[in-house]
Scaffold this motif. Structure first.
Motif, PDB file in Angstrom:
ATOM      1  N   PHE A  90     -33.331 -28.193 -16.465  1.00  0.00           N
ATOM      2  CA  PHE A  90     -32.807 -28.217 -15.111  1.00  0.00           C
ATOM      3  C   PHE A  90     -32.808 -26.805 -14.545  1.00  0.00           C
ATOM      4  N   GLU A  91     -33.139 -26.686 -13.286  1.00  0.00           N
ATOM      5  CA  GLU A  91     -32.991 -25.424 -12.584  1.00  0.00           C
ATOM      6  C   GLU A  91     -32.132 -25.681 -11.350  1.00  0.00           C
ATOM      7  N   SER A  92     -31.011 -25.019 -11.269  1.00  0.00           N
ATOM      8  CA  SER A  92     -30.131 -25.194 -10.127  1.00  0.00           C
ATOM      9  C   SER A  92     -29.328 -23.933  -9.887  1.00  0.00           C
ATOM     10  N   ALA A  93     -29.171 -23.601  -8.624  1.00  0.00           N
ATOM     11  CA  ALA A  93     -28.362 -22.437  -8.258  1.00  0.00           C
ATOM     12  C   ALA A  93     -26.881 -22.706  -8.429  1.00  0.00           C
ATOM     13  N   TYR A  94     -26.499 -23.970  -8.665  1.00  0.00           N
ATOM     14  CA  TYR A  94     -25.083 -24.313  -8.695  1.00  0.00           C
ATOM     15  C   TYR A  94     -24.585 -24.757 -10.064  1.00  0.00           C
ATOM     16  N   LEU A  95     -25.408 -24.647 -11.076  1.00  0.00           N
ATOM     17  CA  LEU A  95     -24.981 -25.002 -12.428  1.00  0.00           C
ATOM     18  C   LEU A  95     -24.832 -23.754 -13.274  1.00  0.00           C
ATOM     19  N   ILE A  96     -23.835 -23.769 -14.125  1.00  0.00           N
ATOM     20  CA  ILE A  96     -23.633 -22.657 -15.046  1.00  0.00           C
ATOM     21  C   ILE A  96     -23.282 -23.233 -16.416  1.00  0.00           C
ATOM     22  N   ASN A 121     -20.239 -22.507  -8.636  1.00  0.00           N
ATOM     23  CA  ASN A 121     -20.951 -22.992  -9.816  1.00  0.00           C
ATOM     24  C   ASN A 121     -20.176 -24.147 -10.433  1.00  0.00           C
ATOM     25  N   LEU A 122     -20.885 -25.124 -10.958  1.00  0.00           N
ATOM     26  CA  LEU A 122     -20.294 -26.232 -11.682  1.00  0.00           C
ATOM     27  C   LEU A 122     -20.562 -26.027 -13.168  1.00  0.00           C
ATOM     28  N   LEU A 123     -19.529 -26.133 -13.982  1.00  0.00           N
ATOM     29  CA  LEU A 123     -19.637 -25.863 -15.412  1.00  0.00           C
ATOM     30  C   LEU A 123     -20.156 -27.092 -16.150  1.00  0.00           C
ATOM     31  N   LEU A 124     -21.345 -26.969 -16.696  1.00  0.00           N
ATOM     32  CA  LEU A 124     -21.946 -28.067 -17.441  1.00  0.00           C
ATOM     33  C   LEU A 124     -21.143 -28.386 -18.700  1.00  0.00           C
ATOM     34  N   GLY A 125     -20.824 -29.648 -18.865  1.00  0.00           N
ATOM     35  CA  GLY A 125     -20.087 -30.066 -20.054  1.00  0.00           C
ATOM     36  C   GLY A 125     -18.591 -29.923 -19.952  1.00  0.00           C
TER      37      GLY A 125
END
Length: 305
Positions: A28-34, A134-138
């Motif tokens: 995934f490539e997204s400016a809003y995921l971290i 940013n949205l924190l994955l997991g």
């Protein structure tokens, strides 16, 4: 400082009917995921503000160290006779100021529900042209798995001034009136609730009747994540297949019960799959069902829940 962090995240594939396969990955490539590891490298910077977007009882029990707490009711305009309408610009400004968040800060949001809850706050801030998100994955479970610090201490904050842009674009917002107009043209109306809600079998608390908006097609928001597993996004190839019934050039209005689950699908379509003409009906079924003069459809005997 604007942390628009472009990341490549390798996610383990999981499904409800088979165990995780560690050798399968998705990109995934997204400016809003971290990722949790990336958050670890920046969390001590003063301009990073962490928001735990869960119910207060979960936050009080345990949260990422230094995280502030918000929940749906904090970002809701309660002046309406029905629930769930997004907070106005000034309400958000006052709320964030009281939390000690400054306009130049970067906000990292997490939940424990596959980013469904966090996506609602992302969606609201996007509408008000605030992009330092940013949205924190997991969520917190992945944070803990890498030994990220958690505690139950409530951080002390000093009131600040938080200002949003004067004339926001409301880029992903759809109103009741826009949905009414969409019924007259070729706009795709996508219901992201579960099958029982879509059919009218289930009437959730807050709705005034059961059913769906006419012309709606149905794709449950949970299809986009490994809901019975790690709650991470499914691989891009799977997401493409799930949403293949919708053309990327279509104009699309999403809705659910109160605009939360459909905010998550808004994120998936616009940020992971590249759909351009997507809006989320803020009031969703809660608002639509309130008005007796608005058309609706249902297939089943309703069970109120």
């Amino acid at each position: 400082m604007n942390w628009r962090i472009n990341i490549i995240v390798f996610l383990l594939i999981n499904s409800a009917c088979k165990p995780e396969k560690e050798n399968e990955t998705a990109v995934f490539e997204s400016a809003y995921l971290i990722s949790a590891n990336e958050l670890k490298t920046i969390i001590q910077q003063p301009n990073i503000k962490i928001i735990d977007f869960r119910k207060k009882e979960h936050y009080k029990n345990e949260h990422i160290e230094g995280a502030l707490n918000l929940w749906r009711t904090d970002i809701e305009d309660t002046t309406y006779p029905y629930s769930g309408i997004m907070a106005g610009k000034k309400q958000i400004e006052d709320l964030f100021g009281k939390l000690g968040i400054q306009t130049e800060d970067t906000i990292v949001i997490y939940d424990d529900n596959g980013l469904c809850e966090a996506s609602r706050l992302w969606w609201i801030l996007q509408n008000y042209d605030f992009e330092n998100i940013n949205l924190l994955l997991g969520g917190i479970s992945v944070w803990k798995s890498i030994n990220g610090h958690v505690n139950s201490e409530i951080p002390k904050v000093e009131t600040t001034v938080f200002k949003l842009k004067a004339n926001p674009k409301m880029r992903y917002y759809a109103s009741k009136e826009q949905v009414i107009e969409a019924l007259k043209n070729n706009t795709v109306i996508l219901d992201t609730r579960n099958e029982d809600e879509f059919s009218g079998k289930q009437q959730k608390k807050g709705a005034y009747k059961a059913g769906r908006i006419p012309k709606s097609i149905h794709i449950d928001w949970v299809e986009a994540i490994n809901y019975s597993g790690n709650k991470k996004f499914k691989p891009i190839k799977d997401l493409e297949k799930i949403y293949s019934k919708i053309n990327k050039n279509d104009s699309i209005i999403l809705y659910c019960h109160s605009g939360v689950r459909s905010a998550h699908t808004t994120f998936v379509l616009t940020q992971l799959l590249g759909y351009k003409n997507v809006t989320n009906y803020d009031g969703s079924w809660t608002e639509w069902s309130y008005f007796n003069d608005l058309p609706f459809e249902s297939d089943s005997i309703t069970l109120t829940q």
